[in-house]
Design a protein around this motif. Structure first.
Motif, PDB file in Angstrom:
ATOM      1  N   ASP A   1      42.768  40.646  31.099  1.00  0.00           N
ATOM      2  CA  ASP A   1      42.982  39.206  30.951  1.00  0.00           C
ATOM      3  C   ASP A   1      42.250  38.483  32.066  1.00  0.00           C
ATOM      4  O   ASP A   1      42.640  38.572  33.228  1.00  0.00           O
ATOM      5  N   LEU A   2      41.181  37.794  31.667  1.00  0.00           N
ATOM      6  CA  LEU A   2      40.334  37.118  32.655  1.00  0.00           C
ATOM      7  C   LEU A   2      41.139  36.102  33.453  1.00  0.00           C
ATOM      8  O   LEU A   2      41.057  36.045  34.679  1.00  0.00           O
ATOM      9  N   GLY A   3      41.957  35.320  32.761  1.00  0.00           N
ATOM     10  CA  GLY A   3      42.713  34.266  33.432  1.00  0.00           C
ATOM     11  C   GLY A   3      43.701  34.830  34.434  1.00  0.00           C
ATOM     12  O   GLY A   3      43.783  34.367  35.578  1.00  0.00           O
ATOM     13  N   VAL A   4      44.443  35.849  34.006  1.00  0.00           N
ATOM     14  CA  VAL A   4      45.429  36.459  34.902  1.00  0.00           C
ATOM     15  C   VAL A   4      44.731  37.078  36.103  1.00  0.00           C
ATOM     16  O   VAL A   4      45.189  36.957  37.242  1.00  0.00           O
ATOM     17  N   ALA A   5      43.567  37.734  35.841  1.00  0.00           N
ATOM     18  CA  ALA A   5      42.845  38.364  36.941  1.00  0.00           C
ATOM     19  C   ALA A   5      42.422  37.312  37.956  1.00  0.00           C
ATOM     20  O   ALA A   5      42.544  37.512  39.170  1.00  0.00           O
ATOM     21  N   ARG A   6      41.932  36.163  37.457  1.00  0.00           N
ATOM     22  CA  ARG A   6      41.481  35.136  38.393  1.00  0.00           C
ATOM     23  C   ARG A   6      42.650  34.583  39.194  1.00  0.00           C
ATOM     24  O   ARG A   6      42.559  34.383  40.397  1.00  0.00           O
ATOM     25  N   MET A   7      43.776  34.376  38.500  1.00  0.00           N
ATOM     26  CA  MET A   7      44.926  33.829  39.213  1.00  0.00           C
ATOM     27  C   MET A   7      45.515  34.826  40.196  1.00  0.00           C
ATOM     28  O   MET A   7      46.245  34.438  41.107  1.00  0.00           O
ATOM     29  N   SER A   8      45.212  36.127  39.996  1.00  0.00           N
ATOM     30  CA  SER A   8      45.665  37.111  40.977  1.00  0.00           C
ATOM     31  C   SER A   8      44.701  37.211  42.136  1.00  0.00           C
ATOM     32  O   SER A   8      44.853  38.090  42.983  1.00  0.00           O
ATOM     33  N   GLY A   9      43.698  36.371  42.169  1.00  0.00           N
ATOM     34  CA  GLY A   9      42.801  36.345  43.313  1.00  0.00           C
ATOM     35  C   GLY A   9      41.610  37.266  43.208  1.00  0.00           C
ATOM     36  O   GLY A   9      40.993  37.598  44.209  1.00  0.00           O
ATOM     37  N   ILE A  10      41.271  37.706  41.976  1.00  0.00           N
ATOM     38  CA  ILE A  10      40.094  38.562  41.811  1.00  0.00           C
ATOM     39  C   ILE A  10      38.883  37.674  41.570  1.00  0.00           C
ATOM     40  O   ILE A  10      38.955  36.733  40.780  1.00  0.00           O
ATOM     41  N   ARG A  11      37.781  37.975  42.256  1.00  0.00           N
ATOM     42  CA  ARG A  11      36.531  37.291  41.923  1.00  0.00           C
ATOM     43  C   ARG A  11      36.039  37.893  40.616  1.00  0.00           C
ATOM     44  O   ARG A  11      35.507  38.994  40.600  1.00  0.00           O
ATOM     45  N   THR A  12      36.195  37.132  39.521  1.00  0.00           N
ATOM     46  CA  THR A  12      35.961  37.737  38.210  1.00  0.00           C
ATOM     47  C   THR A  12      34.489  37.970  37.932  1.00  0.00           C
ATOM     48  O   THR A  12      34.144  38.760  37.070  1.00  0.00           O
ATOM     49  N   ARG A  13      33.600  37.288  38.666  1.00  0.00           N
ATOM     50  CA  ARG A  13      32.174  37.464  38.374  1.00  0.00           C
ATOM     51  C   ARG A  13      31.686  38.855  38.752  1.00  0.00           C
ATOM     52  O   ARG A  13      30.901  39.453  38.025  1.00  0.00           O
ATOM     53  N   THR A  14      32.134  39.346  39.919  1.00  0.00           N
ATOM     54  CA  THR A  14      31.597  40.603  40.436  1.00  0.00           C
ATOM     55  C   THR A  14      31.757  41.757  39.445  1.00  0.00           C
ATOM     56  O   THR A  14      30.769  42.423  39.129  1.00  0.00           O
TER      57      THR A  14
END
Lengths: 368, 335
Positions: B196-209
């Motif tokens: 889940d892209l959204g959840v990953a981003r909200m968990s503080g993951i830089r989703t681009r890398t």
């Protein structure tokens, strides 16, 4: 009775107060990706006519629409599947299979045209039914189901015919794709494919305004929510697959007239159709997009090819230009959807324009 | 029933592999040949190497929630660049290999940037990229060109016993990628972003890398496959990738291996099983001398049936970081 009439009146009043003018709404629609494709199409048409003024004559324009009709019809079919959140990769193979069926079964016999035509539609619906049932009931991803169908169907067709073109359907059958109503005042000729396309587009537009179309979009947006509200998701999606295969059948019938019987007819159709649909602002994954925008996407793609032709671009570069255009168009669309979602402050949300009349004091739901 | 439902898709993939081996032994035996002869095993393993490379890369891209349809053209381009630079000179092998891989990595970088930065669906981004490369290939190369020197061709021809060198390289690469997926931060992030892209981003993951990493690695893998094909053919060819239909076949192999097409769930080990199934199928059908058109029919049916068999099974979610016991007390509390 009078109460409900009253409520109806208030609702219309509130709607009128909150709604912007028709011009405003049209402008806003054009700013979405599904509307933007029409601007893209018009821009491309103007560019083509600038490069080659004779293209703008009604006669050659209507012929162009006729040439584009099969891919536009295929794009409309693909739209149903994509908006429900699935893929149909078997489309090209269905086109090839239908072309071979027409070539082998009709032959020179005019009397066989109608029965074989019926058989082709039944066959198309059957392929869609299998695609849909395997996807929905066996829970296999549609990408895989239709990929398997694409391999199996094409393999079957080529195996049973030895891989070579055989037979040529009767001329009366090929007229569907080639012929037209002649001696029309301004246009000289109205090709039959144009008529078939207009009918298909009108039928698709009507279908998307019916409960089925609304359910289809709801299923594509969130199939679980749709299932919880009582939609029969499996049957809604299966019918979408059947519509897709049927539209591939229609495209195949037209293509027999244009291109004749050949194993390469229909190759790559699925990707062209998906490209057209996505160019029309329909979101992969389902739930967003307008059916006529998908058809407009097909026209934009074909106009682009015509433009490249007139500009004298080497035909080998066509692929590259097409690739760049798809990426740029979809990237632009993605940015627009995002901006819309971020700044979603419309007039309806302002406190001065309530969306519903305030409840009357002293009543509850039961009216006590 | 309970034990059956605890089978993960990877187990089922290898059960299907076992089934294919049994069926293959019977069928190949029925025409008077041995399925386990050294030559036959070597044939099967050779068949796994090219598709294996591509499927490893495709697994990464699918896990992160994208797709890569540009692989066939990357394969062709890489084979042409390598064979062109080598030009039958043994000293040019290293520059040729490096140039091919660098170009492949650049293509992957472009794919990754378009998918993660411009928010274009991977299907469209890589379809477009594939078209761009295909136009370049059609304009600049009319037929096969370049020449691979003997020292480079040996990679495609030699083996340790029945195991070809190319398969060993493929397995070593798979091991490295497996290590990356299970042991490094970016590997875990690939699963998280795909889930889940959204959840990953909200968990503080830089989703681009992770998205860019997956795309770059996928294109490099396709580049490796192109190098291998150049080594086998001795020349580079502009149609070698698209002829093989590697884009759809590799996606099929990944899904056959139990990875969810939507991303976030799956395993590389399963993918290797899927590749093995395809290679054995091809081998059995060649030995049986089945009509090449019928081969596609069989392939299509096997893909759909195999995926249907375990469509409802549990899928490996991710390397177990939280012990299973932690769920049991939670259930007791609620009860």
């Amino acid at each position: 009775m009078s109460v409900s009439e009253n409520a109806q009146g208030t609702r219309n009043e509130i709607l009128a107060r909150n709604r912007s003018s028709a011009g405003d709404r049209l402008l806003r629609a054009l700013r979405t990706p599904s509307g933007g494709v029409f601007i893209l199409l018009i821009a491309l048409l103007i560019a083509v006519i600038a490069a080659n003024p004779s293209f703008g004559e009604p006669g050659s324009l209507i012929r162009f629409i006729g040439r584009t009709a099969p891919i536009a019809i295929a794009a409309i079919g693909q739209y149903f599947v994509i908006v429900s959140g699935e893929f149909d990769l078997s489309m090209g193979s269905v086109v090839t299979a239908q072309v071979f069926i027409a070539g082998n079964l009709i032959g020179d016999d005019d009397a066989r045209v109608l029965p074989v035509l019926g058989l082709m539609f039944v066959f198309g619906a059957f392929i869609g039914l299998i695609n849909g049932l395997v996807t929905t009931l066996l829970k296999v991803p549609s990408f895989i189901v239709t990929l398997g169908m694409m391999l199996a169907l094409l393999g079957m067709v080529l195996y049973s015919t030895g891989g070579a073109a055989t037979g040529n359907p009767a001329d009366s059958f090929r007229q569907i794709g080639r012929g037209g109503i002649r001696d029309v005042p301004v246009l000289e000729i109205i090709p039959y494919p144009v008529i078939i396309f207009v009918v298909t587009a009108a039928a698709a537009l009507w279908l998307m305004r019916r409960p089925y179309g609304r359910t289809l979009i709801a299923v594509g947006d969130n199939s679980r929510a749709a299932a919880l509200t009582g939609a029969r998701v499996w049957w809604v999606k299966t019918r979408a697959f059947m519509l897709s295969s049927l539209s591939a059948t229609v495209a195949g019938i037209i293509l027999v007239g244009y291109a004749g019987v050949h194993p390469s007819v229909g190759r790559g159709y699925e990707f062209t159709a998906i490209t057209a649909v996505v160019l029309g602002g329909v979101v992969l994954g389902g739930g967003r997009g307008w059916v006529l925008s998908a058809a407009a996407g097909a026209f934009a793609l074909e106009t682009l090819f015509t433009l490249l032709n007139f500009l004298g671009v080497e035909s080998t570069w066509r692929d590259s230009v097409q690739g760049i255009i798809i990426i740029v168009a979809v990237a632009a669309a993605a940015q627009t959807w995002q901006r819309k979602r971020r700044g979603a402050s419309s007039r309806t949300h302002e406190p001065t324009h309530p969306i519903a009349p305030p409840p009357t004091v002293g009543t509850n739901e039961r009216g006590i | 029933m309970n034990r059956l439902s605890r089978l993960t898709s990877t187990h089922i993939v290898y059960l299907v592999v076992l089934l294919t081996v049994i069926v293959g032994t019977i069928l190949v035996g029925s025409v008077g040949r041995s399925f386990f002869s050294t030559g036959n095993i070597s044939d099967i393993l050779t068949g796994t190497s090219v598709l294996g490379f591509i499927a490893i890369g495709q697994t990464l891209v699918i896990l992160v929630g994208s797709l890569d349809l540009s692989v066939p053209y990357v394969i062709s381009l890489s084979s042409l660049i390598a064979a062109g630079i080598m030009a039958n000179q043994g000293a040019n092998v290293l520059p040729g290999v490096l140039a091919a891989l660098a170009i492949s990595a650049l293509i992957g970088l472009a794919n990754g940037l378009v998918v993660s930065g411009l928010k274009v669906h991977g299907f469209i981004a890589t379809l477009g990229m594939g078209l761009i490369i295909s136009g370049y290939l059609a304009t600049n190369y009319q037929g096969s060109s370049g020449q691979a020197p003997l020292s480079f061709r040996l990679i495609g021809a030699t083996g340790l016993g029945p195991v070809p060198i190319s398969t060993l390289i493929m397995l070593a690469t798979a091991g490295l990628v497996l290590l990356m997926l299970n042991r490094t931060r970016v590997g875990h992030h690939i699963y998280a972003v795909g889930g889940d892209l959204g959840v990953a981003r909200m968990s503080g993951i830089r989703t681009r890398t992770p998205i860019i990493t997956a795309h770059v690695l996928c294109s490099v893998m396709a580049g490796l496959a192109g190098l291998l094909l150049a080594a086998r053919l001795g020349v580079g060819s502009p149609t070698i990738g698209s002829q093989g239909g590697y884009d759809l076949l590799s996606i099929a192999a990944v899904v056959l291996g139990g990875t969810l097409l939507a991303g976030g769930k799956g395993s590389l080990v399963g993918t290797l099983g899927g590749v093995l199934i395809f290679a054995m199928l091809d081998n059995i059908m060649s030995v049986m001398q089945i009509n090449p058109f019928l081969k596609d029919v069989v392939r299509g049916l096997v893909i759909v049936i195999a995926v249907a068999v375990y469509a409802r099974r549990t899928v490996i979610t991710r390397p177990p970081r939280f012990e299973k016991s932690s769920t049991t007390p939670a259930r007791e509390v609620s009860a």
